[in-house]
Design an enzyme around this catalytic site. Structure first.
Site, PDB file in Angstrom:
ATOM      1  CD  GLU A   4      -5.812  18.361 -52.301  1.00  0.00           C
ATOM      2  OE1 GLU A   4      -4.698  17.580 -52.115  1.00  0.00           O
ATOM      3  OE2 GLU A   4      -6.905  17.988 -52.652  1.00  0.00           O
ATOM      4  CB  SER A  24      -6.170  15.228 -49.360  1.00  0.00           C
ATOM      5  OG  SER A  24      -6.511  14.029 -49.988  1.00  0.00           O
ATOM      6  NE  ARG A  67      -6.204  17.157 -55.773  1.00  0.00           N
ATOM      7  CZ  ARG A  67      -6.226  16.196 -56.878  1.00  0.00           C
ATOM      8  NH1 ARG A  67      -6.210  16.441 -58.017  1.00  0.00           N
ATOM      9  NH2 ARG A  67      -6.438  14.900 -56.578  1.00  0.00           N
TER      10      ARG A  67
HETATM   11  C1  LIG Z   1     -14.561  14.350 -47.817  1.00  0.00           C
HETATM   12  C2  LIG Z   1     -13.769  15.214 -48.744  1.00  0.00           C
HETATM   13  C3  LIG Z   1     -13.294  14.477 -49.690  1.00  0.00           C
HETATM   14  C4  LIG Z   1     -12.728  15.146 -50.773  1.00  0.00           C
HETATM   15  N1  LIG Z   1     -12.205  14.428 -51.791  1.00  0.00           N
HETATM   16  C5  LIG Z   1     -11.389  15.052 -52.744  1.00  0.00           C
HETATM   17  C6  LIG Z   1     -10.944  14.473 -53.962  1.00  0.00           C
HETATM   18  O1  LIG Z   1     -10.887  13.212 -53.916  1.00  0.00           O
HETATM   19  N2  LIG Z   1     -10.388  15.173 -54.686  1.00  0.00           N
HETATM   20  C7  LIG Z   1     -10.209  16.561 -54.960  1.00  0.00           C
HETATM   21  O2  LIG Z   1      -9.522  17.012 -55.715  1.00  0.00           O
HETATM   22  N3  LIG Z   1     -10.743  17.241 -53.853  1.00  0.00           N
HETATM   23  C8  LIG Z   1     -11.228  16.830 -52.912  1.00  0.00           C
HETATM   24  N4  LIG Z   1     -11.804  17.354 -51.702  1.00  0.00           N
HETATM   25  C9  LIG Z   1     -11.809  18.708 -51.641  1.00  0.00           C
HETATM   26  C10 LIG Z   1     -12.755  19.558 -52.437  1.00  0.00           C
HETATM   27  O3  LIG Z   1     -13.883  18.917 -52.333  1.00  0.00           O
HETATM   28  C11 LIG Z   1     -12.219  19.890 -53.925  1.00  0.00           C
HETATM   29  O4  LIG Z   1     -11.064  20.637 -53.948  1.00  0.00           O
HETATM   30  C12 LIG Z   1     -13.130  20.789 -54.541  1.00  0.00           C
HETATM   31  O5  LIG Z   1     -12.993  21.254 -55.808  1.00  0.00           O
HETATM   32  C13 LIG Z   1     -13.590  22.010 -53.696  1.00  0.00           C
HETATM   33  O6  LIG Z   1     -14.739  22.762 -54.158  1.00  0.00           O
HETATM   34  P1  LIG Z   1     -15.601  23.691 -53.403  1.00  0.00           P
HETATM   35  O7  LIG Z   1     -16.836  24.085 -54.578  1.00  0.00           O
HETATM   36  O8  LIG Z   1     -15.890  23.163 -52.241  1.00  0.00           O
HETATM   37  O9  LIG Z   1     -14.592  25.030 -53.365  1.00  0.00           O
HETATM   38  P2  LIG Z   1     -14.580  25.967 -52.021  1.00  0.00           P
HETATM   39  O10 LIG Z   1     -13.864  25.166 -50.845  1.00  0.00           O
HETATM   40  O11 LIG Z   1     -15.651  26.715 -51.779  1.00  0.00           O
HETATM   41  O12 LIG Z   1     -13.496  26.838 -52.657  1.00  0.00           O
HETATM   42  C14 LIG Z   1     -12.052  26.490 -52.760  1.00  0.00           C
HETATM   43  C15 LIG Z   1     -11.297  27.489 -53.522  1.00  0.00           C
HETATM   44  O13 LIG Z   1     -12.055  27.456 -55.042  1.00  0.00           O
HETATM   45  C16 LIG Z   1     -12.259  28.854 -55.245  1.00  0.00           C
HETATM   46  N5  LIG Z   1     -13.721  28.667 -56.046  1.00  0.00           N
HETATM   47  C17 LIG Z   1     -14.837  28.436 -55.667  1.00  0.00           C
HETATM   48  N6  LIG Z   1     -15.624  28.314 -56.560  1.00  0.00           N
HETATM   49  C18 LIG Z   1     -15.086  29.268 -57.549  1.00  0.00           C
HETATM   50  C19 LIG Z   1     -15.461  29.978 -58.541  1.00  0.00           C
HETATM   51  N7  LIG Z   1     -16.829  29.538 -59.154  1.00  0.00           N
HETATM   52  N8  LIG Z   1     -14.793  30.792 -59.270  1.00  0.00           N
HETATM   53  C20 LIG Z   1     -13.457  31.192 -58.739  1.00  0.00           C
HETATM   54  N9  LIG Z   1     -12.982  30.463 -57.650  1.00  0.00           N
HETATM   55  C21 LIG Z   1     -13.704  29.604 -57.220  1.00  0.00           C
HETATM   56  C22 LIG Z   1     -12.289  29.323 -53.707  1.00  0.00           C
HETATM   57  O14 LIG Z   1     -12.338  30.859 -53.875  1.00  0.00           O
HETATM   58  C23 LIG Z   1     -11.379  28.806 -53.028  1.00  0.00           C
HETATM   59  O15 LIG Z   1     -10.277  29.619 -53.278  1.00  0.00           O
HETATM   60  C24 LIG Z   1     -12.450  16.654 -50.605  1.00  0.00           C
HETATM   61  C25 LIG Z   1     -12.940  17.252 -49.710  1.00  0.00           C
HETATM   62  C26 LIG Z   1     -13.922  16.631 -48.540  1.00  0.00           C
HETATM   63  C27 LIG Z   1     -14.455  17.423 -47.714  1.00  0.00           C
END
Ligand SMILES: Cc1cc2nc3c(=O)[nH]c(=O)nc-3n(C[C@H](O)[C@H](O)[C@H](O)COP(=O)(O)OP(=O)(O)OC[C@H]3O[C@@H](n4cnc5c(N)ncnc54)[C@H](O)[C@@H]3O)c2cc1C
Length: 339
Positions: A301, A231, A180
């Site tokens: 996380e 998580s 992570r």
């Molecule tokens: C129901 C549910 C289940 C989930 N299951 C998992 C799982 O199984 N495994 C897991 O790892 N995660 C899981 N997650 C968490 C989440 O989906 C992941 O961490 C995912 O990678 C976040 O992506 P996002 O586009 O939503 O990022 P955001 O939430 O929009 O941003 C998260 C971080 O990433 C940065 N970021 C986003 N895009 C960029 C970019 N293009 N360039 C630079 N920085 C960037 C943002 O600035 C921020 O700091 C889950 C979440 C939910 C709600």
């Protein structure tokens, strides 16, 4: 603040057709459905306008906060009036490269990416099909599930470094992917624009079956019917966060509208009108209780905003020596960062 207002005026003048959401509630852009108004969210339609925005911000000594799908964020109730967010929503190009690797822009959802791989008979991304984030957010945190992590399949990441406005193609080996985390999560200032994924050939039916199986498991075990950010805590070495929380009798523990999920103790859910303060206090209560009872320190996380970064902290440019754009490997992959 004044700089931000000047930058916003300039962005409006330079990119009049671009979507710019002002004083936009973050509760509309996060899976937690929590968060006060951010000063602005810019939604550039392509990488050229994205880089133009970064350039304007840089001239005003500002850096953007990049927004993916908002599925790993806890945004403050008070809002983020000193921040401009850069949404990757419109960066949606996804295609096969001539050598069989997949090219995906930052805004592509991980589920779309996994389906695209399946349709093209490529295996290795089944684990990602139920993760609700984007390619950019996924690479940022090295998203993973069910024994797979993006680091296993990412070949390289292209990013724009706001410090010098340079484009860099960073080979996976240099992304410092860990549990992570990645180089991008440890250093501010890089906007991930796209990534290349190297997968193995597989049978589309088998890949689809695996995706269905993992998604069913997810639906069975996780509280997908309630807003959350996945998580709440990272897995501590040698333990499982959910098991520790459960063991401390905290499953179902509630603070206002925030609750430790009754279905999966590793999730904090918004059972109705939760504030960021309630979620935060609940997470701290869980963390303190688990530490007191088991001696294990849980680490969030979920990314808790406001972000703690300053552009000037990142000079000299940490991207120097990481440049692989002019590297023969960049050409081998059949693309350049400008694509
Ligand atoms: C129901 C549910 C289940 C989930 N299951 C998992 C799982 O199984 N495994 C897991 O790892 N995660 C899981 N997650 C968490 C989440 O989906 C992941 O961490 C995912 O990678 C976040 O992506 P996002 O586009 O939503 O990022 P955001 O939430 O929009 O941003 C998260 C971080 O990433 C940065 N970021 C986003 N895009 C960029 C970019 N293009 N360039 C630079 N920085 C960037 C943002 O600035 C921020 O700091 C889950 C979440 C939910 C709600």
């Amino acid at each position: 603040m004044e700089n931000l207002e000047l930058a916003i005026q300039e962005i409006k003048r330079a990119l009049p057709g671009m979507t710019l959401l002002e004083n936009e509630p973050m509760s509309r852009h996060t899976s937690f459905r929590i968060g006060g108004a951010v000063r602005a969210i810019a939604v550039p339609s392509d990488m050229t306008s994205l880089s133009h925005i970064c350039d304007i911000l840089k001239q005003h000594e500002l850096a953007p906060f990049v927004l993916g799908n908002g599925t790993n964020l806890l945004c403050p109730d008070e809002g983020l009036q000193d921040l401009l967010m850069l949404s990757t929503e419109k960066l949606q190009r996804l295609y096969l490269l001539p050598d069989g690797a997949i090219y995906a822009e930052a805004g592509v959802s991980l589920s779309r990416l996994a389906s695209f791989a399946q349709q093209n008979g490529l295996k290795g991304l089944e684990f990602a099909s139920g993760i609700p984030g984007t390619v950019g957010g996924g690479c940022f945190i090295n998203a993973g599930a069910y024994g797979g992590e993006l680091k296993d399949v990412v070949e390289s990441v292209v990013c724009l470094y706001v410090g010098d406005q340079g484009l860099y193609e960073v080979a996976a080996a240099n992304c410092e992917f860990g549990y992570r985390q990645s180089w991008f999560s440890k250093h501010a200032g890089a906007v991930i624009l796209s990534a290349v994924f190297r997968l193995e050939a597989g049978d589309p039916e088998e890949i689809a079956a695996k995706m269905r199986e993992l998604n069913e498991k997810r639906r069975d075990k996780q509280p997908l019917e309630l807003p959350s950010a996945g998580s709440a805590f990272k897995r501590p070495e040698g333990h499982f966060a959910a098991a520790l929380i459960d063991q401390c009798g905290l499953k179902g523990y509630r603070n206002g509208g925030a609750q430790v999920s009754e279905k999966h103790a590793g999730f904090v859910v918004n059972v109705g009108g939760a504030t960021a303060h309630e979620v935060y206090d609940l997470m701290m209560h869980v963390r303190n209780t688990v530490f007191r009872e088991t001696g294990v320190q849980l680490e969030p996380e979920v990314i808790i905003l406001p972000p703690d970064y300053k552009l000037e902290d990142h000079s000299p440019n940490p991207m120097r020596n990481r440049v692989t754009l002019n590297d023969p490997n960049a050409e081998e992959s059949g693309k350049t960062a400008e694509e």
